[in-house]
Motif scaffolding. Structure first.
Motif, PDB file in Angstrom:
ATOM      1  N   ILE A 213      58.880  20.013  37.223  1.00  0.00           N
ATOM      2  CA  ILE A 213      57.604  19.446  36.794  1.00  0.00           C
ATOM      3  C   ILE A 213      57.885  18.372  35.742  1.00  0.00           C
ATOM      4  CG2 ILE A 213      55.420  19.930  35.623  1.00  0.00           C
ATOM      5  CD1 ILE A 213      55.533  22.735  36.827  1.00  0.00           C
ATOM      6  N   ALA A 214      57.285  17.208  35.911  1.00  0.00           N
ATOM      7  CA  ALA A 214      57.545  16.085  35.001  1.00  0.00           C
ATOM      8  C   ALA A 214      57.033  16.399  33.596  1.00  0.00           C
ATOM      9  CB  ALA A 214      56.867  14.829  35.525  1.00  0.00           C
ATOM     10  N   PRO A 215      57.903  16.317  32.577  1.00  0.00           N
ATOM     11  CA  PRO A 215      57.445  16.518  31.192  1.00  0.00           C
ATOM     12  C   PRO A 215      56.510  15.383  30.786  1.00  0.00           C
ATOM     13  CG  PRO A 215      59.846  16.680  31.383  1.00  0.00           C
ATOM     14  CD  PRO A 215      59.347  16.099  32.656  1.00  0.00           C
ATOM     15  N   PRO A 216      55.281  15.672  30.383  1.00  0.00           N
ATOM     16  CA  PRO A 216      54.315  14.606  30.055  1.00  0.00           C
ATOM     17  C   PRO A 216      54.813  13.648  28.975  1.00  0.00           C
ATOM     18  CG  PRO A 216      53.212  16.733  30.214  1.00  0.00           C
ATOM     19  CD  PRO A 216      54.679  17.013  30.267  1.00  0.00           C
ATOM     20  N   ALA A 217      55.477  14.182  27.939  1.00  0.00           N
ATOM     21  CA  ALA A 217      55.946  13.319  26.847  1.00  0.00           C
ATOM     22  C   ALA A 217      57.005  12.338  27.338  1.00  0.00           C
ATOM     23  CB  ALA A 217      56.500  14.172  25.709  1.00  0.00           C
ATOM     24  N   LEU A 218      57.942  12.827  28.147  1.00  0.00           N
ATOM     25  CA  LEU A 218      58.984  11.953  28.674  1.00  0.00           C
ATOM     26  C   LEU A 218      58.396  10.917  29.627  1.00  0.00           C
ATOM     27  CD1 LEU A 218      61.963  11.210  28.983  1.00  0.00           C
ATOM     28  CD2 LEU A 218      62.138  12.976  30.749  1.00  0.00           C
ATOM     29  N   ASP A 219      57.458  11.327  30.463  1.00  0.00           N
ATOM     30  CA  ASP A 219      56.820  10.406  31.396  1.00  0.00           C
ATOM     31  C   ASP A 219      56.103   9.294  30.643  1.00  0.00           C
ATOM     32  OD1 ASP A 219      56.111   9.654  34.088  1.00  0.00           O
ATOM     33  OD2 ASP A 219      54.090  10.375  33.664  1.00  0.00           O
ATOM     34  N   ALA A 220      55.384   9.662  29.582  1.00  0.00           N
ATOM     35  CA  ALA A 220      54.669   8.669  28.780  1.00  0.00           C
ATOM     36  C   ALA A 220      55.645   7.727  28.084  1.00  0.00           C
ATOM     37  CB  ALA A 220      53.785   9.373  27.745  1.00  0.00           C
ATOM     38  N   ALA A 224      55.860   3.670  28.475  1.00  0.00           N
ATOM     39  CA  ALA A 224      55.759   2.820  27.291  1.00  0.00           C
ATOM     40  C   ALA A 224      56.968   1.881  27.191  1.00  0.00           C
ATOM     41  CB  ALA A 224      55.663   3.686  26.037  1.00  0.00           C
ATOM     42  N   SER A 225      58.137   2.369  27.590  1.00  0.00           N
ATOM     43  CA  SER A 225      59.348   1.539  27.546  1.00  0.00           C
ATOM     44  C   SER A 225      59.291   0.402  28.558  1.00  0.00           C
ATOM     45  CB  SER A 225      60.585   2.406  27.826  1.00  0.00           C
ATOM     46  OG  SER A 225      60.710   3.441  26.889  1.00  0.00           O
ATOM     47  N   MET A 226      58.547   0.607  29.639  1.00  0.00           N
ATOM     48  CA  MET A 226      58.494  -0.401  30.695  1.00  0.00           C
ATOM     49  C   MET A 226      57.497  -1.520  30.411  1.00  0.00           C
ATOM     50  SD  MET A 226      60.786   0.341  32.823  1.00  0.00           S
ATOM     51  CE  MET A 226      60.313  -0.859  34.088  1.00  0.00           C
ATOM     52  N   VAL A 227      56.575  -1.307  29.480  1.00  0.00           N
ATOM     53  CA  VAL A 227      55.541  -2.314  29.206  1.00  0.00           C
ATOM     54  C   VAL A 227      56.144  -3.661  28.830  1.00  0.00           C
ATOM     55  CG1 VAL A 227      53.627  -2.945  27.687  1.00  0.00           C
ATOM     56  CG2 VAL A 227      53.753  -0.638  28.637  1.00  0.00           C
ATOM     57  N   PRO A 228      57.033  -3.745  27.809  1.00  0.00           N
ATOM     58  CA  PRO A 228      57.604  -5.062  27.477  1.00  0.00           C
ATOM     59  C   PRO A 228      58.545  -5.592  28.561  1.00  0.00           C
ATOM     60  CG  PRO A 228      58.625  -3.325  26.155  1.00  0.00           C
ATOM     61  CD  PRO A 228      57.490  -2.702  26.878  1.00  0.00           C
ATOM     62  N   SER A 239      58.152   1.878  39.916  1.00  0.00           N
ATOM     63  CA  SER A 239      57.798   3.299  40.055  1.00  0.00           C
ATOM     64  C   SER A 239      58.825   4.092  39.272  1.00  0.00           C
ATOM     65  CB  SER A 239      57.795   3.737  41.520  1.00  0.00           C
ATOM     66  OG  SER A 239      59.094   3.651  42.078  1.00  0.00           O
ATOM     67  N   SER A 240      58.408   5.201  38.682  1.00  0.00           N
ATOM     68  CA  SER A 240      59.331   6.006  37.869  1.00  0.00           C
ATOM     69  C   SER A 240      59.165   7.480  38.198  1.00  0.00           C
ATOM     70  CB  SER A 240      59.102   5.766  36.377  1.00  0.00           C
ATOM     71  OG  SER A 240      57.811   6.192  35.990  1.00  0.00           O
ATOM     72  N   HIS A 241      60.243   8.223  38.027  1.00  0.00           N
ATOM     73  CA  HIS A 241      60.251   9.669  38.274  1.00  0.00           C
ATOM     74  C   HIS A 241      61.080  10.322  37.176  1.00  0.00           C
ATOM     75  CE1 HIS A 241      58.879   8.585  42.333  1.00  0.00           C
ATOM     76  NE2 HIS A 241      59.828   7.652  42.287  1.00  0.00           N
ATOM     77  N   VAL A 242      60.515  11.367  36.548  1.00  0.00           N
ATOM     78  CA  VAL A 242      61.223  12.056  35.472  1.00  0.00           C
ATOM     79  C   VAL A 242      61.200  13.565  35.712  1.00  0.00           C
ATOM     80  CG1 VAL A 242      60.714  10.256  33.768  1.00  0.00           C
ATOM     81  CG2 VAL A 242      59.164  12.210  34.006  1.00  0.00           C
ATOM     82  N   ALA A 243      62.210  14.233  35.191  1.00  0.00           N
ATOM     83  CA  ALA A 243      62.293  15.700  35.259  1.00  0.00           C
ATOM     84  C   ALA A 243      63.232  16.166  34.158  1.00  0.00           C
ATOM     85  CB  ALA A 243      62.791  16.161  36.622  1.00  0.00           C
ATOM     86  N   LYS A 244      63.159  17.455  33.839  1.00  0.00           N
ATOM     87  CA  LYS A 244      64.038  18.040  32.835  1.00  0.00           C
ATOM     88  C   LYS A 244      64.626  19.315  33.391  1.00  0.00           C
ATOM     89  CE  LYS A 244      64.137  19.744  28.048  1.00  0.00           C
ATOM     90  NZ  LYS A 244      64.633  21.109  28.348  1.00  0.00           N
ATOM     91  N   SER A 245      65.948  19.469  33.260  1.00  0.00           N
ATOM     92  CA  SER A 245      66.629  20.686  33.699  1.00  0.00           C
ATOM     93  C   SER A 245      67.608  21.083  32.606  1.00  0.00           C
ATOM     94  CB  SER A 245      67.367  20.448  35.021  1.00  0.00           C
ATOM     95  OG  SER A 245      68.003  21.630  35.453  1.00  0.00           O
ATOM     96  N   ALA A 278      67.023   1.486  28.157  1.00  0.00           N
ATOM     97  CA  ALA A 278      67.748   2.614  27.556  1.00  0.00           C
ATOM     98  C   ALA A 278      67.578   2.646  26.045  1.00  0.00           C
ATOM     99  CB  ALA A 278      69.228   2.522  27.918  1.00  0.00           C
ATOM    100  N   SER A 279      67.512   1.479  25.416  1.00  0.00           N
ATOM    101  CA  SER A 279      67.382   1.424  23.952  1.00  0.00           C
ATOM    102  C   SER A 279      66.032   1.938  23.471  1.00  0.00           C
ATOM    103  CB  SER A 279      67.590  -0.010  23.461  1.00  0.00           C
ATOM    104  OG  SER A 279      66.540  -0.854  23.917  1.00  0.00           O
ATOM    105  N   ARG A 280      65.042   1.949  24.359  1.00  0.00           N
ATOM    106  CA  ARG A 280      63.698   2.406  23.974  1.00  0.00           C
ATOM    107  C   ARG A 280      63.472   3.886  24.268  1.00  0.00           C
ATOM    108  NH1 ARG A 280      62.244  -3.005  25.768  1.00  0.00           N
ATOM    109  NH2 ARG A 280      61.359  -4.127  23.984  1.00  0.00           N
ATOM    110  N   LEU A 281      64.442   4.541  24.875  1.00  0.00           N
ATOM    111  CA  LEU A 281      64.314   5.963  25.186  1.00  0.00           C
ATOM    112  C   LEU A 281      64.872   6.791  24.028  1.00  0.00           C
ATOM    113  CD1 LEU A 281      65.493   5.922  28.919  1.00  0.00           C
ATOM    114  CD2 LEU A 281      63.135   6.015  28.074  1.00  0.00           C
ATOM    115  N   SER A 282      64.150   7.822  23.633  1.00  0.00           N
ATOM    116  CA  SER A 282      64.575   8.663  22.506  1.00  0.00           C
ATOM    117  C   SER A 282      65.620   9.699  22.900  1.00  0.00           C
ATOM    118  CB  SER A 282      63.357   9.366  21.887  1.00  0.00           C
ATOM    119  OG  SER A 282      62.758  10.241  22.839  1.00  0.00           O
ATOM    120  N   ILE A 283      65.756   9.966  24.199  1.00  0.00           N
ATOM    121  CA  ILE A 283      66.712  10.975  24.664  1.00  0.00           C
ATOM    122  C   ILE A 283      68.131  10.434  24.484  1.00  0.00           C
ATOM    123  CG2 ILE A 283      67.391  12.458  26.572  1.00  0.00           C
ATOM    124  CD1 ILE A 283      64.517  12.859  25.626  1.00  0.00           C
TER     125      ILE A 283
END
Length: 301
Positions: A213-220, A224-228, A239-245, A278-283
């Motif tokens: 299930i896509a984590p809402p915080a990571l998806d958001a 947000a990183s893709m806007v600029p 299109s983007s797809h996220v998941a956490k394992s 990648a620079s805009r991702l907190s992970i």
């Protein structure tokens, strides 16, 4: 995440859990208390799960193999789900046992022995909670975070047991003495009901990761990183797809471009965009599986 600190915390926690479990079983049998015996059995199973978590923690640090080419991250939520499920079943069985005890008229127990157990275990649980909480500020481990919550829950519930046993001891020479046989079964019922939210929460989070299930915080964060990035000329949509394992976050982004995009700059322009995202991702980089693809055909989105 600091793997060394995670391993250290889990080893110490497992050793302390085994000690608390041994005390629970021994004092439970000596005092005749089902609530203390349940606490000991609960800790025994928790120790077994901690050993399994320690094994998986070591496993996920290894490089991927020919058989497990994407690594071993997916074992983490599987172990968490197993842990939570076993503890939940134990709580349910103990709750039924408590109700049965109340219906049978309760049972007498040695409150002085029970109080001694509660004092010792309270000190151990609070000590482990503060130790792991301080250590996990540097380790940043999900396993240690779950374990810290477990120690806090154990400390709070053992504190409640201590207060209840003291109150029951004081009731023995009063008009309320006839109610003391019910104290242990009532405590066991309350104990299991208090424990149940912990394994339920563990199972819920683990199943969310197992079902990807896509984590809402990571998806958001990805959006947000893709806007600029999407303000660049030649980029049409994505299109983007996220998941956490476990501790790994999977991020896939597919960018639709014009046929002429980056024709002059070449791969350097594509890597520039990849670095910008990648620079805009907190992970942290070691905790993410980041894939970015480019296409001029919408059907590949």
């Amino acid at each position: 995440m600091n793997a060394y600190l995670e391993q250290r915390a889990l080893k110490i926690s497992t050793a302390m859990t085994l000690l608390v479990a041994s005390l629970g079983v021994a004092f439970g049998l000596l005092s005749g208390s089902r609530s203390i015996l349940f606490d000991g059995v609960f800790s025994t199973i928790d120790a077994a799960m901690s050993l399994l978590a320690l094994f998986v923690s070591r496993l996920v640090m290894k490089e991927s193999s020919q058989r497990f080419q994407l690594g071993y991250w997916h074992f983490e939520p599987m172990v968490a789900a197993l842990n939570g499920s076993i503890l939940l079943l134990l709580c349910f069985y103990a709750f039924l046992n408590a109700i049965s005890g109340l219906m049978e008229g309760g049972r007498e127990l040695a409150f002085d022995v029970a109080i001694g157990y509660a004092v010792i275990v309270c000190a151990a649980c609070y000590g482990m909670f503060f130790f792991e909480r301080r250590l996990n500020r540097r380790a940043r481990s999900e396993f240690v975070r779950i374990d810290t919550q477990g120690w806090l829950m154990a400390a709070l519930i053992t504190s409640a047991l201590l207060v209840a046993f003291i109150a029951a001891l004081l009731m023995q020479d009063t008009a309320l003495a006839a109610w003391t046989p019910y104290v242990d079964s009532a405590l066991l019922a309350v104990l299991t009901l208090c424990f149940m939210p912990v394994p339920i929460g563990i199972v819920r989070r683990a199943m969310g990761e197992i079902m990807m299930i896509a984590p809402p915080a990571l998806d958001a964060e990805v959006h947000a990183s893709m806007v600029p990035v999407m303000r660049r000329d030649g980029l049409l949509e994505y299109s983007s797809h996220v998941a956490k394992s476990g501790r790994v976050h999977t991020i896939e982004i597919h960018l639709l471009t014009t046929p002429e995009f980056a024709r002059d700059a070449g791969v350097a322009r594509l890597d520039e965009i990849r670095e910008e995202i990648a620079s805009r991702l907190s992970i942290p980089g070691e905790q993410r599986w980041f894939t970015l693809s480019f296409t001029a055909e919408r059907r590949w989105l």
